[in-house]
Design a protein around this motif. Structure first.
Motif, PDB file in Angstrom:
ATOM      1  N   PRO A 162      43.018  54.468  79.118  1.00 31.14           N
ATOM      2  CA  PRO A 162      44.335  55.098  79.248  1.00 31.14           C
ATOM      3  C   PRO A 162      45.277  54.367  80.198  1.00 31.14           C
ATOM      4  CG  PRO A 162      42.607  56.469  80.228  1.00 31.14           C
ATOM      5  CD  PRO A 162      41.925  55.393  79.456  1.00 31.14           C
ATOM      6  N   ARG A 163      44.768  53.872  81.323  1.00 34.59           N
ATOM      7  CA  ARG A 163      45.647  53.165  82.262  1.00 34.59           C
ATOM      8  C   ARG A 163      46.102  51.839  81.676  1.00 34.59           C
ATOM      9  NH1 ARG A 163      43.532  52.380  88.058  1.00 34.59           N
ATOM     10  NH2 ARG A 163      41.634  51.722  86.970  1.00 34.59           N
ATOM     11  N   SER A 164      45.206  51.155  80.982  1.00 28.89           N
ATOM     12  CA  SER A 164      45.569  49.884  80.360  1.00 28.89           C
ATOM     13  C   SER A 164      46.569  50.101  79.234  1.00 28.89           C
ATOM     14  CB  SER A 164      44.319  49.177  79.826  1.00 28.89           C
ATOM     15  OG  SER A 164      43.450  48.830  80.877  1.00 28.89           O
ATOM     16  N   LEU A 165      46.392  51.158  78.459  1.00 26.31           N
ATOM     17  CA  LEU A 165      47.329  51.446  77.371  1.00 26.31           C
ATOM     18  C   LEU A 165      48.720  51.745  77.923  1.00 26.31           C
ATOM     19  CD1 LEU A 165      45.018  53.626  75.107  1.00 26.31           C
ATOM     20  CD2 LEU A 165      45.858  51.319  74.608  1.00 26.31           C
ATOM     21  N   ARG A 166      48.788  52.469  79.024  1.00 33.96           N
ATOM     22  CA  ARG A 166      50.093  52.747  79.621  1.00 33.96           C
ATOM     23  C   ARG A 166      50.727  51.463  80.143  1.00 33.96           C
ATOM     24  NH1 ARG A 166      53.230  56.661  80.746  1.00 33.96           N
ATOM     25  NH2 ARG A 166      51.752  58.184  79.936  1.00 33.96           N
ATOM     26  N   LEU A 167      49.923  50.599  80.738  1.00 30.93           N
ATOM     27  CA  LEU A 167      50.448  49.329  81.221  1.00 30.93           C
ATOM     28  C   LEU A 167      51.026  48.509  80.065  1.00 30.93           C
ATOM     29  CD1 LEU A 167      48.766  46.915  83.737  1.00 30.93           C
ATOM     30  CD2 LEU A 167      49.748  46.032  81.634  1.00 30.93           C
ATOM     31  N   VAL A 168      50.298  48.458  78.940  1.00 31.67           N
ATOM     32  CA  VAL A 168      50.779  47.724  77.769  1.00 31.67           C
ATOM     33  C   VAL A 168      52.107  48.297  77.300  1.00 31.67           C
ATOM     34  CG1 VAL A 168      50.321  47.317  75.315  1.00 31.67           C
ATOM     35  CG2 VAL A 168      48.537  46.865  77.005  1.00 31.67           C
ATOM     36  N   ALA A 169      52.232  49.619  77.278  1.00 28.60           N
ATOM     37  CA  ALA A 169      53.474  50.251  76.852  1.00 28.60           C
ATOM     38  C   ALA A 169      54.627  49.887  77.778  1.00 28.60           C
ATOM     39  CB  ALA A 169      53.303  51.765  76.792  1.00 28.60           C
ATOM     40  N   GLU A 170      54.335  49.714  79.048  1.00 27.27           N
ATOM     41  CA  GLU A 170      55.379  49.396  80.019  1.00 27.27           C
ATOM     42  C   GLU A 170      55.748  47.916  80.033  1.00 27.27           C
ATOM     43  OE1 GLU A 170      54.074  52.885  83.243  1.00 27.27           O
ATOM     44  OE2 GLU A 170      53.608  50.768  83.623  1.00 27.27           O
ATOM     45  N   ALA A 171      54.756  47.037  79.784  1.00 28.96           N
ATOM     46  CA  ALA A 171      54.967  45.603  80.041  1.00 28.96           C
ATOM     47  C   ALA A 171      55.060  44.740  78.797  1.00 28.96           C
ATOM     48  CB  ALA A 171      53.834  45.076  80.942  1.00 28.96           C
ATOM     49  N   ALA A 172      54.528  45.195  77.652  1.00 29.92           N
ATOM     50  CA  ALA A 172      54.429  44.328  76.473  1.00 29.92           C
ATOM     51  C   ALA A 172      55.406  44.752  75.381  1.00 29.92           C
ATOM     52  CB  ALA A 172      53.002  44.330  75.940  1.00 29.92           C
ATOM     53  N   ASP A 173      55.528  43.893  74.367  1.00 28.21           N
ATOM     54  CA  ASP A 173      56.431  44.142  73.251  1.00 28.21           C
ATOM     55  C   ASP A 173      55.761  44.887  72.106  1.00 28.21           C
ATOM     56  OD1 ASP A 173      58.765  42.607  74.273  1.00 28.21           O
ATOM     57  OD2 ASP A 173      57.358  40.932  74.150  1.00 28.21           O
ATOM     58  N   GLY A 174      54.516  45.262  72.286  1.00 32.19           N
ATOM     59  CA  GLY A 174      53.769  45.978  71.272  1.00 32.19           C
ATOM     60  C   GLY A 174      52.320  46.041  71.701  1.00 32.19           C
ATOM     61  N   ALA A 175      51.483  46.645  70.864  1.00 30.83           N
ATOM     62  CA  ALA A 175      50.098  46.892  71.249  1.00 30.83           C
ATOM     63  C   ALA A 175      49.152  46.581  70.101  1.00 30.83           C
ATOM     64  CB  ALA A 175      49.918  48.343  71.690  1.00 30.83           C
ATOM     65  N   VAL A 176      47.929  46.190  70.470  1.00 33.91           N
ATOM     66  CA  VAL A 176      46.830  45.979  69.529  1.00 33.91           C
ATOM     67  C   VAL A 176      45.701  46.918  69.925  1.00 33.91           C
ATOM     68  CG1 VAL A 176      45.169  44.344  68.591  1.00 33.91           C
ATOM     69  CG2 VAL A 176      47.466  43.560  69.188  1.00 33.91           C
ATOM     70  N   GLY A 202      63.218  43.312  76.101  1.00 33.74           N
ATOM     71  CA  GLY A 202      62.664  43.909  74.897  1.00 33.74           C
ATOM     72  C   GLY A 202      63.590  44.965  74.328  1.00 33.74           C
ATOM     73  N   GLY A 203      63.304  45.380  73.120  1.00 31.52           N
ATOM     74  CA  GLY A 203      64.118  46.415  72.496  1.00 31.52           C
ATOM     75  C   GLY A 203      63.705  46.636  71.068  1.00 31.52           C
ATOM     76  N   GLY A 204      64.151  47.744  70.488  1.00 28.55           N
ATOM     77  CA  GLY A 204      63.793  48.064  69.119  1.00 28.55           C
ATOM     78  C   GLY A 204      62.380  48.612  69.033  1.00 28.55           C
ATOM     79  N   ARG A 205      61.939  48.836  67.806  1.00 28.06           N
ATOM     80  CA  ARG A 205      60.594  49.368  67.589  1.00 28.06           C
ATOM     81  C   ARG A 205      59.558  48.323  67.960  1.00 28.06           C
ATOM     82  NH1 ARG A 205      57.989  53.396  64.402  1.00 28.06           N
ATOM     83  NH2 ARG A 205      55.978  52.758  63.555  1.00 28.06           N
ATOM     84  N   ALA A 259      50.026  57.721  61.137  1.00 27.06           N
ATOM     85  CA  ALA A 259      49.926  58.010  62.568  1.00 27.06           C
ATOM     86  C   ALA A 259      50.818  57.106  63.408  1.00 27.06           C
ATOM     87  CB  ALA A 259      48.475  57.873  63.030  1.00 27.06           C
ATOM     88  N   GLY A 260      51.352  56.034  62.794  1.00 26.52           N
ATOM     89  CA  GLY A 260      52.285  55.185  63.533  1.00 26.52           C
ATOM     90  C   GLY A 260      51.946  53.712  63.572  1.00 26.52           C
ATOM     91  N   ALA A 261      50.878  53.285  62.898  1.00 23.43           N
ATOM     92  CA  ALA A 261      50.538  51.858  62.870  1.00 23.43           C
ATOM     93  C   ALA A 261      51.529  51.102  62.002  1.00 23.43           C
ATOM     94  CB  ALA A 261      49.124  51.662  62.350  1.00 23.43           C
ATOM     95  N   ASP A 262      51.994  49.960  62.485  1.00 26.43           N
ATOM     96  CA  ASP A 262      52.850  49.074  61.696  1.00 26.43           C
ATOM     97  C   ASP A 262      52.032  48.064  60.906  1.00 26.43           C
ATOM     98  OD1 ASP A 262      55.531  49.955  62.733  1.00 26.43           O
ATOM     99  OD2 ASP A 262      54.591  49.341  64.614  1.00 26.43           O
ATOM    100  N   THR A 263      50.893  47.672  61.471  1.00 27.19           N
ATOM    101  CA  THR A 263      49.987  46.719  60.828  1.00 27.19           C
ATOM    102  C   THR A 263      48.568  47.246  60.938  1.00 27.19           C
ATOM    103  OG1 THR A 263      51.387  44.807  61.355  1.00 27.19           O
ATOM    104  CG2 THR A 263      49.067  44.363  60.890  1.00 27.19           C
ATOM    105  N   VAL A 264      47.847  47.254  59.830  1.00 27.33           N
ATOM    106  CA  VAL A 264      46.425  47.597  59.836  1.00 27.33           C
ATOM    107  C   VAL A 264      45.653  46.346  59.420  1.00 27.33           C
ATOM    108  CG1 VAL A 264      44.608  49.031  58.836  1.00 27.33           C
ATOM    109  CG2 VAL A 264      46.861  50.022  59.324  1.00 27.33           C
ATOM    110  N   VAL A 265      44.719  45.964  60.258  1.00 25.21           N
ATOM    111  CA  VAL A 265      43.929  44.748  60.035  1.00 25.21           C
ATOM    112  C   VAL A 265      42.505  45.161  59.677  1.00 25.21           C
ATOM    113  CG1 VAL A 265      43.141  42.572  61.016  1.00 25.21           C
ATOM    114  CG2 VAL A 265      45.349  43.522  61.723  1.00 25.21           C
ATOM    115  N   LEU A 266      42.111  44.902  58.441  1.00 20.00           N
ATOM    116  CA  LEU A 266      40.759  45.238  58.012  1.00 20.00           C
ATOM    117  C   LEU A 266      39.768  44.322  58.704  1.00 20.00           C
ATOM    118  CD1 LEU A 266      41.319  45.751  54.167  1.00 20.00           C
ATOM    119  CD2 LEU A 266      41.733  47.343  56.070  1.00 20.00           C
TER     120      LEU A 266
END
Length: 291
Positions: A162-176, A202-205, A259-266
Motif C-alpha cells: 500500500p505505501r509503495s502504491l501510494r508513492l507510485v501514484a504520487e511520483a510516477a506517470d502510471g502504474a504496473v 504530468g497530466g491527463g489519464r 475495474a480501470g486497467a488500460d493495458t492487460v498483459v497476459l
C-alpha cells in the motif's frame, strides 16, 4: 478500449526473443512486455532488440529495479530508446526483489525513499532538465542528458504494498500491477491514480498496466497443471488467473478493464510450451472478444 499484451518471460533464452517479437508483430498483438529479473536478462537490451526487429509493436519493460541501476544510466538508456523508437517503448521502475538486491550488495535500507528520489530524478532528466540532487540515495551534480527525448515519455512505477502504491501514484506517470491482482485491487489503484495530483510535468489519464496469469489448452496439454504450479510459485489464488479458451480469457481481461486497467498483459507460465502459439491465440482469438 483496453490494450492487450503478452509478457516474454526471462526464463526463455534471449535468442528466442526474435521469434516471439516477430510472431507478435505478424499476429497484430499490440504490446510485448519484458522483465529485468536477476540474473536472467537485461530489460533495456532486450527491449531495444525487440523494437529493432519490429515496426509497430509497443514494447514495455516492467520493471527496471532501481537499486541495480544508477539513475543517470537509466535516463541515458531510456532517452536513447525513446529517440530511436518514438512512441513505442514503455518503461517502468520499481524496488526490485529485495533478496536479489541483497545478493549484489545494493539493497536499500529505505526502498521507498530510493524509489521516490529515483523516479523524481529520472522524470526530470527525461524532461531535459539539468539536475543537482543531494538525496539519501540519488546524488547528481549538474547532470543533464545530451540527447533528451523530443517528446517527454511516461515513467511508470511498479509496486505491490500500500505505501509503495501510494508513492507510485504520487511520483510516477502510471502504474504496473503484478499478476494475481484482483479486479477490486485494480479498482482501488485506478481511484488512487485518478484522485492523486500528478507529479510535476504530468497530466491527463495515467496508464494502469495489469498482468494476468493465463494458460490455454490451445497451446498444448496440461494448461491446468501449469497454472496450478504457477499460482503456487507466486502465492496467488485461482480467482486471479484465466485458464481455458479465448472466451474465458477475454472475460478475465474485461473484468480488469472494467475495474480501470488500460493495458492487460497476459502472463503465460514459465514453462509454456509454445509461446509463439500463445501470442497468436492472444492476438487472433482473445483480442476480437475484448472491447
Amino acid at each position: 478500449m483496453v490494450s492487450l499484451g503478452v509478457v516474454f518471460r526471462p526464463q526463455l533464452p534471449p535468442e528466442r526473443l526474435r521469434s516471439v517479437a516477430r510472431a507478435a508483430e505478424e499476429a497484430g498483438l499490440e504490446q510485448l512486455w519484458l522483465w529485468e529479473d536477476c540474473f536472467l536478462e537485461s530489460g533495456i537490451a532486450a527491449a531495444s532488440a525487440a523494437l529493432a526487429w519490429t515496426e509497430r509493436l509497443r514494447v514495455g519493460v516492467g520493471l527496471l529495479p532501481v537499486p541495480l541501476r544508477n539513475v543517470a544510466l537509466t535516463a541515458m538508456e531510456a532517452a536513447t530508446v525513446h529517440r530511436m523508437f518514438p512512441g513505442r517503448a514503455v518503461l517502468a521502475v520499481g524496488h526490485g526483489v529485495q533478496d536479489w538486491m541483497g545478493q549484489v550488495g545494493v539493497r536499500a535500507e529505505s526502498p521507498l525513499t530510493l524509489l521516490r528520489e529515483y523516479t523524481d530524478a529520472l522524470r526530470g532528466l527525461l524532461r531535459g532538465e539539468r539536475l543537482t540532487v543531494d538525496g539519501r540515495y540519488v546524488r547528481l551534480d549538474g547532470v543533464a542528458l545530451g540527447w533528451p527525448p523530443p517528446q517527454v515519455p511516461a515513467v511508470l512505477g511498479g509496486a505491490s504494498g500500500p505505501r509503495s502504491l501510494r508513492l507510485v501514484a504520487e511520483a510516477a506517470d502510471g502504474a504496473v500491477l503484478t499478476a494475481g491482482t484482483s479486479p477490486e485491487a485494480v479498482r482501488r489503484m485506478r481511484r488512487l491514480l485518478d484522485e492523486t495530483p500528478p507529479p510535476e510535468g504530468g497530466g491527463g489519464r495515467r496508464e494502469l498496466v495489469v498482468y494476468l496469469h493465463t494458460a490455454t489448452g490451445a497451446t498444448g496439454p496440461g494448461a491446468d497443471a501449469r497454472m496450478r504450479a504457477e499460482l503456487e510459485a507466486f502465492g496467488d489464488t485461482p480467482d486471479t488467473a484465466a485458464t481455458g479458451d479465448a472466451a474465458t480469457v477475454a472475460a478475465a481481461v474485461e473484468r480488469l478493464a472494467e475495474a480501470g486497467a488500460d493495458t492487460v498483459v497476459l502472463q503465460p507460465a514459465a514453462d509454456e510450451p509454445d509461446v509463439e502459439g500463445f501470442i497468436r491465440f492472444a492476438a487472433r482469438e482473445v483480442r476480437p472478444l475484448v472491447g
